[in-house]
Scaffold this motif. Structure first.
Motif, short mmCIF file in Angstrom:
data_model
loop_
_atom_site.label_atom_id
_atom_site.label_comp_id
_atom_site.label_asym_id
_atom_site.label_seq_id
_atom_site.Cartn_x
_atom_site.Cartn_y
_atom_site.Cartn_z
N SER A 17 0.83 -1.20 0.00
CA SER A 17 0.00 0.00 0.00
C SER A 17 0.87 1.25 0.00
CB SER A 17 -0.91 0.00 1.24
OG SER A 17 -0.12 0.00 2.42
N CYS A 33 -3.37 5.16 1.63
CA CYS A 33 -4.14 4.04 2.17
C CYS A 33 -3.43 3.40 3.37
CB CYS A 33 -4.42 3.00 1.09
SG CYS A 33 -2.98 2.48 0.14
N ARG A 92 -10.82 7.46 7.53
CA ARG A 92 -10.66 7.87 6.15
C ARG A 92 -9.54 8.91 6.00
NH1 ARG A 92 -15.59 8.14 3.53
NH2 ARG A 92 -16.36 9.47 5.19
N SER A 137 -9.30 7.37 0.58
CA SER A 137 -9.13 6.00 1.08
C SER A 137 -10.01 5.81 2.31
CB SER A 137 -7.67 5.71 1.43
OG SER A 137 -6.88 5.65 0.27
N MET A 178 -9.75 -1.86 2.31
CA MET A 178 -9.73 -0.43 2.02
C MET A 178 -10.43 -0.18 0.68
SD MET A 178 -8.48 2.22 3.66
CE MET A 178 -7.27 1.32 4.66
N ASN A 224 -10.71 2.59 -2.21
CA ASN A 224 -9.99 3.77 -2.71
C ASN A 224 -10.72 4.35 -3.93
OD1 ASN A 224 -7.58 3.42 -0.94
ND2 ASN A 224 -7.36 1.54 -2.11
#
Length: 455
Positions: A116, A121, A130, A161, A174, A176
């Protein structure tokens, strides 16, 4: 300006005309605000309709990846961006792995397949909240990094994210959302992103639960006595149990000996009254079956020794003697309480989404502010099962007393007794705290709430 200035008559005429001009301007502003409100309601209705259809689709059993791709498609439609991805937390390493994406290049997929971006993220994963980067080019942590080069190559300027957190509080992935221009997301976008994130978390959680279920079923075939399922053999000739595995105590609370010692009437009394007839019908149909390898599955609630009624699932096979006569049932029993709760939660979510969509349609047809507010109270009582819903307006006269202006539910005599003071002495009251802080207040049990006790 008028050449030569204004005479007294002119000024008097202008003064007389000014209230009319102000009234026209105020009316125009109100109409513009109403049109904007109608557009928001229509947009919300479109989004809720899309989510309702998606929720219905997600309630059906399917592979994980197709469902996650549908969530990404819905996110693109609602937020107006063509790019997005979903990452899942790897159970062994805890790293975010890219499992679904759209509109992204192979270089992006290769870069973030198992790693990541720490500044975006990765930060959302660490903080469990977030992360919004309105312009990735302005983020100091990304300057000169390979991550920024990949984002730039994909024309990504803004990233949102959102962590996927399941009902148990565990972070499972997650969501995105990527934008091609610097973009501060609106509250409308974020609200729908949150709904999609919850759906994605539910899908991932359900998929993992199903994977665990399949794994445990495979183990059941290999390790009988240590299975999470209770295995048994019921003798149809004597009506007694020839065998029950020790796991029965974990499920029913009774040892194998205690449960086997119960007579048929005592065992039936343990069944939930609403399930007894269906359970008897299942038994009769299975025992009367003429199929060589007759099997069935029955779900029922049984009153356990320590935990009250719980849902169980029994899978049985009919055994025959050499002449083909039924002699026994061999089966397994599994606790499915959590699965039933998950199904009920999904059904409730679908019902709530349908209610929200219906309410949006009803409110969008109203044009008068008083009608909208009164109808909102009525819908809260009719569609969401509330006993009372009311809306009070902060008075403009400075009196500091808020009373219900619009209400539904309970009786009018009760509602007329509701009066809230805006002074600091009333801050212990939930509604007053809302007015002071601007934050929602939820009281799960008013009988134990501190505002009912002396200060």
């Amino acid at each position: 300006n008028r050449p030569g200035g204004y005479t007294r008559d002119h000024l008097e005429a202008l003064r007389a005309l000014s209230p009319t001009v102000i009234e026209v301007l105020m009316r125009q502003r109100a109409e513009v605000a109403m049109q904007a409100s109608e557009r928001r309601l229509a947009r919300d209705l479109d989004g809720m309709t899309r989510l309702q259809a998606l929720s219905t689709r997600l309630a059906q059993p399917d592979d994980l990846l197709p469902l996650l791709r549908e969530i990404l498609t819905a996110a693109a439609e609602i937020t107006g961006t063509r790019m997005g991805s979903i990452q899942v937390v790897d159970a062994s390493s805890g790293a975010l792995h890219l499992v679904a994406h759209q509109g992204l290049s192979p270089s992006y997929v290769e870069r973030f397949a198992t790693n990541s971006c720490p500044a975006i993220c990765g930060a959302a994963q660490r903080r469990r909240c977030r992360v919004i980067v309105e312009d990735v080019c302005a983020l100091p942590e990304l300057q000169g990094s390979a991550d920024l080069a990949v984002l730039a190559a994909n024309a990504i300027r803004c990233v949102v994210s959102t962590p996927l957190i399941c009902h148990s509080g565990r972070l499972v992935g997650m969501l995105n959302n990527h934008y091609t221009a610097p973009h501060p997301p609106s509250d409308h976008e974020l609200r729908f992103i949150d709904l999609l994130a919850r759906m994605a978390a539910d899908v991932i959680e359900r998929s993992r639960a199903e994977e665990a279920l399949r794994a445990s079923e495979a183990m059941c075939r290999e390790v009988l006595e240590n299975s999470r399922d209770a295995l048994y053999r019921r003798n149809l000739i004597s009506g007694t149990y020839d065998y029950f595995s020790p796991t029965i105590e974990q499920l029913y609370g009774y040892t194998a000996h205690e449960f086997a010692a119960l007579c048929a009437e005592e065992r039936e009394q343990l069944l939930h009254p609403d399930d007894r007839q269906a359970y008897r019908a299942h038994n009769a149909a299975l025992e009367a079956s003429t199929e060589p390898l007759a099997t069935d599955t029955v779900e029922y609630r049984l009153k356990t020794k320590r935990h009250g009624y719980r849902w169980f699932c029994a899978r049985r096979r009919l055994m025959r003697d050499t002449e083909g006569n039924p002699i026994a049932l061999i089966g397994t029993v599994r606790d499915i309480e959590e699965e039933k709760r998950a199904q009920q939660a999904i059904a409730q979510r679908l019902e709530d989404l349908a209610a929200l969509a219906d309410a949006s349609q009803v409110l969008s047809r109203e044009s008068d502010e008083d009608n909208i507010l009164q109808r909102a109270c009525a819908l809260a009582v009719e569609r969401f099962g509330l006993q009372l819903a009311w809306i009070g307006l902060v008075p403009e006269d400075g009196s500091g007393i808020v009373v219900p202006m619009y209400a539904a539910g309970l009786d009018e005599a009760y509602r007329t007794r509701i009066k809230l003071s805006l002074d600091s002495s009333g801050e212990r009251q939930p509604a007053t705290r809302v007015l002071h802080t601007g934050q929602a207040v939820v009281v799960d049990d008013i009988t134990n709430a501190s505002f009912f006790s002396p200060p």
